[in-house]
Every structure is written in C-alpha cells, then in structure tokens.
Enzyme design. Sequence first.
Site, PDB file in Angstrom:
ATOM      1  N   ASN A   1     -11.340 105.788  41.676  1.00 10.44           N
ATOM      2  CA  ASN A   1     -12.395 106.557  42.247  1.00 10.44           C
ATOM      3  C   ASN A   1     -13.279 107.179  41.224  1.00 10.44           C
ATOM      4  O   ASN A   1     -14.649 107.446  41.280  1.00 10.44           O
ATOM      5  CB  ASN A   1     -11.668 107.828  43.180  1.00 10.44           C
TER       6      ASN A   1
ATOM      7  N   MET B   1      -2.390 114.392  40.550  1.00 15.33           N
ATOM      8  CA  MET B   1      -1.168 114.667  41.364  1.00 15.33           C
ATOM      9  C   MET B   1      -0.485 115.995  41.079  1.00 15.33           C
ATOM     10  O   MET B   1       0.694 116.280  41.206  1.00 15.33           O
ATOM     11  CB  MET B   1       0.018 113.506  40.990  1.00 15.33           C
TER      12      MET B   1
ATOM     13  N   ASN C   1     -11.699 117.468  46.689  1.00 17.06           N
ATOM     14  CA  ASN C   1     -10.515 116.362  46.543  1.00 17.06           C
ATOM     15  C   ASN C   1     -10.706 115.300  47.641  1.00 17.06           C
ATOM     16  O   ASN C   1     -11.393 115.398  48.608  1.00 17.06           O
ATOM     17  CB  ASN C   1      -9.318 116.990  47.000  1.00 17.06           C
TER      18      ASN C   1
ATOM     19  N   HIS D   1      -8.380 112.747  49.752  1.00 16.54           N
ATOM     20  CA  HIS D   1      -6.927 112.591  50.374  1.00 16.54           C
ATOM     21  C   HIS D   1      -6.904 111.141  51.255  1.00 16.54           C
ATOM     22  O   HIS D   1      -7.868 111.042  52.212  1.00 16.54           O
ATOM     23  CB  HIS D   1      -6.661 113.654  51.130  1.00 16.54           C
TER      24      HIS D   1
ATOM     25  N   ASP E   1      -3.908 120.258  50.295  1.00 20.47           N
ATOM     26  CA  ASP E   1      -4.812 119.344  51.116  1.00 20.47           C
ATOM     27  C   ASP E   1      -5.285 120.280  52.551  1.00 20.47           C
ATOM     28  O   ASP E   1      -5.127 119.607  53.601  1.00 20.47           O
ATOM     29  CB  ASP E   1      -4.042 118.345  51.551  1.00 20.47           C
TER      30      ASP E   1
ATOM     31  N   HIS F   1      -8.734 102.723  50.043  1.00 19.40           N
ATOM     32  CA  HIS F   1      -9.617 102.767  48.662  1.00 19.40           C
ATOM     33  C   HIS F   1     -10.890 102.528  48.931  1.00 19.40           C
ATOM     34  O   HIS F   1     -11.987 103.114  48.357  1.00 19.40           O
ATOM     35  CB  HIS F   1      -8.776 102.063  47.679  1.00 19.40           C
TER      36      HIS F   1
HETATM   37  C1  GRF Z   1      -6.847 107.929  46.255  1.00 15.68           C
HETATM   38  O1  GRF Z   1      -5.964 107.049  47.253  1.00 15.68           O
HETATM   39  C2  GRF Z   1      -6.744 109.250  46.652  1.00 15.68           C
HETATM   40  O2  GRF Z   1      -7.209 109.477  48.003  1.00 15.68           O
HETATM   41  C3  GRF Z   1      -5.743 109.971  46.445  1.00 15.68           C
HETATM   42  O3  GRF Z   1      -5.128 109.251  45.066  1.00 15.68           O
HETATM   43  C4  GRF Z   1      -5.598 108.051  45.139  1.00 15.68           C
HETATM   44  C5  GRF Z   1      -6.135 107.878  43.655  1.00 15.68           C
HETATM   45  O4  GRF Z   1      -6.679 106.406  43.381  1.00 15.68           O
HETATM   46  N1  GRF Z   1      -5.717 111.386  46.126  1.00 15.68           N
HETATM   47  P1  GRF Z   1      -7.382 106.231  42.082  1.00 15.68           P
HETATM   48  O5  GRF Z   1      -6.628 106.979  40.970  1.00 15.68           O
HETATM   49  O6  GRF Z   1      -8.963 106.840  42.171  1.00 15.68           O
HETATM   50  O7  GRF Z   1      -7.541 104.660  42.061  1.00 15.68           O
END
Ligand code: GRF
Length: 187
Positions: free
Chosen positions: A16, A88, A105, A107, A143, A169
């Site tokens: 992301n 995390m 955020n 989720h 969340d 994703h």
């Molecule tokens: C994503 O699925 C997001 O929704 C969650 O953690 C994941 C992160 O993926 N919070 P990345 O590190 O951006 O590939």
Amino acid sequence: MVKKKTCVFISGQGSNLKNLIFRSRDNSFPIKISLVISSNRTAKGINYAKKYKIPFMLINTKIRNYEFKVLKKLKKFQIEFICLAGYMKIVPDKIINKFKKKIINIHPSLLPKFKGLNTFQRALKNKERKSGCTVHYVNNKLDDGIIIIKKVFFLKSKDNEITLKQKTHKLEYSAYPEAIIKIFRYR
Ligand code: GRF
C-alpha cells in the site's frame, strides 16, 4: 495544489505504501509522502522508501516514551497527515490526539466486522457472503474510527485465505487513494 506532507506508518510488505508513492506522483493527488516510519527493521516496505529516496525512521515501540521521538520527527518533517498501511502496532494516544482527523488506516475487512487480526480466516469461518476493505479515521480504539470508504467483493466457494488476501489487496490499491482524495476534496 499544495500537497499535504504525509507520513506512512508500516510494519511489513508495504505494497500500500508503494501504491501511495506512485499515486502521489500525480500532481492532482492531494498528498506527498514525505516520511515513512516502520515499527519493524526488516519490513520489506522500507525498501520502497530507500528506492524512492523518501526519508524513513525505524522505531522500537518497546522503548518507553518512544512516541516523543516520533512526534519530534513528525514535527521536523512538518507532517500534516498520517496514513497507517499495514502498521501492526497500537498508535499511542499522544500521536492520535495531535493528529485528530488527520490519521487514517486501511483495514482488510468490512468494518465494523472483523476488527483486529486474522480477518480472512474469520470471514471464511463465518461463511461471509462478502468481504472487502475499509479506510477509516483512527481514534483511540482498535479499528473503530469514522469510516471514509468501504469496497466490497463477493466470496466464491473456492476462496481461501490466499485468494481473499489477493482480492482484498487489489481493492485496497483503489480504496486508499480514493479515500484520500475524498478527504481533501472539500478541505
Ligand atoms: C493490508 O491488507 C491492510 O489492510 C492491513 O495490512 C495489510 C498491509 O499490506 N492493515 P501491505 O503491507 O500494504 O502490503
């Protein structure tokens, strides 16, 4: 347009983050990624910061009062907006309160369903008909903040955790930029 100086918080893959870096190259996209903060020194996402020459900071959330160091860094880089992307850890209240309505955020579930971890596993176990992702403001509960955008897909009988992750994703890569555009449209 004056882009909002933004910090992206990560802990892992950073796909992301990568997507937001690409989107923010567009002149009309409201944010510029000025800083990346990672709670994990081996997070793959740090490589995107390196590759695209974005300053980054590694943090150790086990150190007492680490949030003051973070706040100092955010101030130094004149950060006005924060995106959590696969971060995390719990964001300390001191940071949330300083960035009220300026921290969001993404989720991997249709909130308020499946807050927290293992969303795909839980959606499958619950035999959900649909799943997706949610972009929301961050408040002091997990969340829980006001929802900005949700994107939905319908589950197929052969879906498993891997396919759900892939589909989620894919939706996230359009949901996160859309949510950011929506936030700044009328600001
Ligand atoms: C994503 O699925 C997001 O929704 C969650 O953690 C994941 C992160 O993926 N919070 P990345 O590190 O951006 O590939």
